[in-house]
Design an enzyme around this catalytic site. Sequence first.
Site, PDB file in Angstrom:
ATOM      1  N   THR A 276      34.360  43.266  45.801  1.00 35.45           N
ATOM      2  CA  THR A 276      33.752  42.551  46.684  1.00 35.45           C
ATOM      3  C   THR A 276      33.918  42.282  48.147  1.00 35.45           C
ATOM      4  O   THR A 276      35.097  42.659  48.604  1.00 35.45           O
ATOM      5  CB  THR A 276      34.279  40.738  46.070  1.00 35.45           C
ATOM      6  OG1 THR A 276      33.568  39.831  46.587  1.00 35.45           O
ATOM      7  CG2 THR A 276      35.833  40.573  45.842  1.00 35.45           C
ATOM      8  N   ASP A 277      32.814  41.666  48.884  1.00 36.92           N
ATOM      9  CA  ASP A 277      33.289  41.539  50.159  1.00 36.92           C
ATOM     10  C   ASP A 277      34.106  40.535  50.558  1.00 36.92           C
ATOM     11  O   ASP A 277      34.437  40.475  51.764  1.00 36.92           O
ATOM     12  CB  ASP A 277      31.772  41.211  50.944  1.00 36.92           C
ATOM     13  CG  ASP A 277      30.931  39.950  50.265  1.00 36.92           C
ATOM     14  OD1 ASP A 277      31.555  39.156  49.559  1.00 36.92           O
ATOM     15  OD2 ASP A 277      29.847  39.717  50.809  1.00 36.92           O
ATOM     16  N   GLU A 278      34.575  39.611  49.597  1.00 34.50           N
ATOM     17  CA  GLU A 278      35.422  38.530  49.863  1.00 34.50           C
ATOM     18  C   GLU A 278      36.787  39.071  50.348  1.00 34.50           C
ATOM     19  O   GLU A 278      37.736  38.234  50.929  1.00 34.50           O
ATOM     20  CB  GLU A 278      35.481  37.376  48.807  1.00 34.50           C
ATOM     21  CG  GLU A 278      34.158  36.944  48.558  1.00 34.50           C
ATOM     22  CD  GLU A 278      34.612  35.847  47.439  1.00 34.50           C
ATOM     23  OE1 GLU A 278      35.420  35.062  47.594  1.00 34.50           O
ATOM     24  OE2 GLU A 278      33.292  35.521  46.646  1.00 34.50           O
TER      25      GLU A 278
ATOM     26  N   LYS B  42      41.597  40.754  44.119  1.00 36.18           N
ATOM     27  CA  LYS B  42      40.773  41.829  44.193  1.00 36.18           C
ATOM     28  C   LYS B  42      40.926  42.685  45.355  1.00 36.18           C
ATOM     29  O   LYS B  42      40.910  44.153  45.190  1.00 36.18           O
ATOM     30  CB  LYS B  42      39.378  41.359  44.632  1.00 36.18           C
ATOM     31  CG  LYS B  42      38.581  40.684  43.475  1.00 36.18           C
ATOM     32  CD  LYS B  42      38.533  41.474  42.049  1.00 36.18           C
ATOM     33  CE  LYS B  42      37.444  42.869  42.320  1.00 36.18           C
ATOM     34  NZ  LYS B  42      37.194  43.494  41.149  1.00 36.18           N
TER      35      LYS B  42
ATOM     36  N   TYR C 106      41.253  34.451  44.261  1.00 36.91           N
ATOM     37  CA  TYR C 106      40.252  35.681  43.724  1.00 36.91           C
ATOM     38  C   TYR C 106      40.483  36.575  44.619  1.00 36.91           C
ATOM     39  O   TYR C 106      40.474  37.827  44.349  1.00 36.91           O
ATOM     40  CB  TYR C 106      39.184  34.980  43.639  1.00 36.91           C
ATOM     41  CG  TYR C 106      38.185  36.025  43.430  1.00 36.91           C
ATOM     42  CD1 TYR C 106      38.014  36.793  42.273  1.00 36.91           C
ATOM     43  CD2 TYR C 106      36.801  36.042  44.321  1.00 36.91           C
ATOM     44  CE1 TYR C 106      37.130  37.694  42.275  1.00 36.91           C
ATOM     45  CE2 TYR C 106      35.950  37.023  44.187  1.00 36.91           C
ATOM     46  CZ  TYR C 106      36.152  37.795  43.253  1.00 36.91           C
ATOM     47  OH  TYR C 106      35.106  39.034  43.176  1.00 36.91           O
TER      48      TYR C 106
END
Length: 350
Positions: free
Chosen positions: A131-133, A161, A157
């Site tokens: 994810t870009d997060e 990741k 989260y």
Amino acid sequence: MTILVTGGAGFIGSNFILDWFARSDEPVLNIDKLTYAGNLQNLASVSARKEYFFFRLGIEETSKIARLLAAHSVRAIVNFAAESHVDRSISGPEPFFQTNVIGTLRLLEAAREYIESGEAPADFRFLHVSTDEVFGSLGPNAPAFRETNPFEPNSPYAASKAAADHTVRAYGETYGLPVLTTHCSNNYGPYQFPEKLIPLVILNAIGGKPLPIYGDGMQVRDWLHVSDHCSALRQVLAKGELGETYNIGGNSELPNLAVVQAICAVLDQVRPLRSGKSYAQQITFVRDRPGHDRRYAINASKIAKKLGWTPASNFTDGIRSTVDWYLGNPAWVSAVTSGEYRDWIARQYA
């Protein structure tokens, strides 16, 4: 040959499998633990295919997965399996680290065992979907995330990741595992579990409920239709350079408030209220969540230049088709929005 998809009963995983069979007869092994967001109804249209196999397994079950890899001569793993909802990670972080970090570690161990046994094909690949997060938050005028941006995760989260991404990279460097990693922006489309913004707003709107927006609603995200994400993953799996990471974005940066207003505008057209008012009257601003990232933006020039991929969907058409899908599938909605889901929504937006 065969591919193995983890988390294939979830939103993106099930769309990937459906998309795969729309273009290929190559067999797919789907392993999924079937937690609250896993739904085999998503795959009803392919469940009877002789090329489709489902196993109820968690990615932490190393020995079982290693046996599956060998028994089916698997040529690639596509790892979607993850706990993915930021709000849930804030209220209960531990499952995110168990699945996203320890689970990914054990899946990598299964792949390593398979390769070292000599049974894996020479072109075996491990594609890790992230994810870009992991990159943190951008200022309003900051350049979009590139693959080389440092990791600065701001939620449990995102931290889980990021740890998984580092582990995948380490297995490539230390053990020579043929790994690939992708970082996608916010996905939307059919079969998304309605704790996420877009399906939550669609269903709350037609249910006459408030449309909750965190803070001032000006948090910006890059919206990527799930069908575009699937096409990008196919390109990375087929042509990606081992050890590399690729950003996947939708070229659709919008604040959350604008997304909700766009959904309301579509519903005003396709299912107008009897009162003649707009669904936008149901918008309700609620307390912002802790550590809420202000802006994400993806620079996807690398995948465009190296692999020739660009998104085919624009947000206007994509959100219209997504609203139509949820309105046209009330049985699916009813099945996934019962019990625990209702309790969660009540707690989260009280």
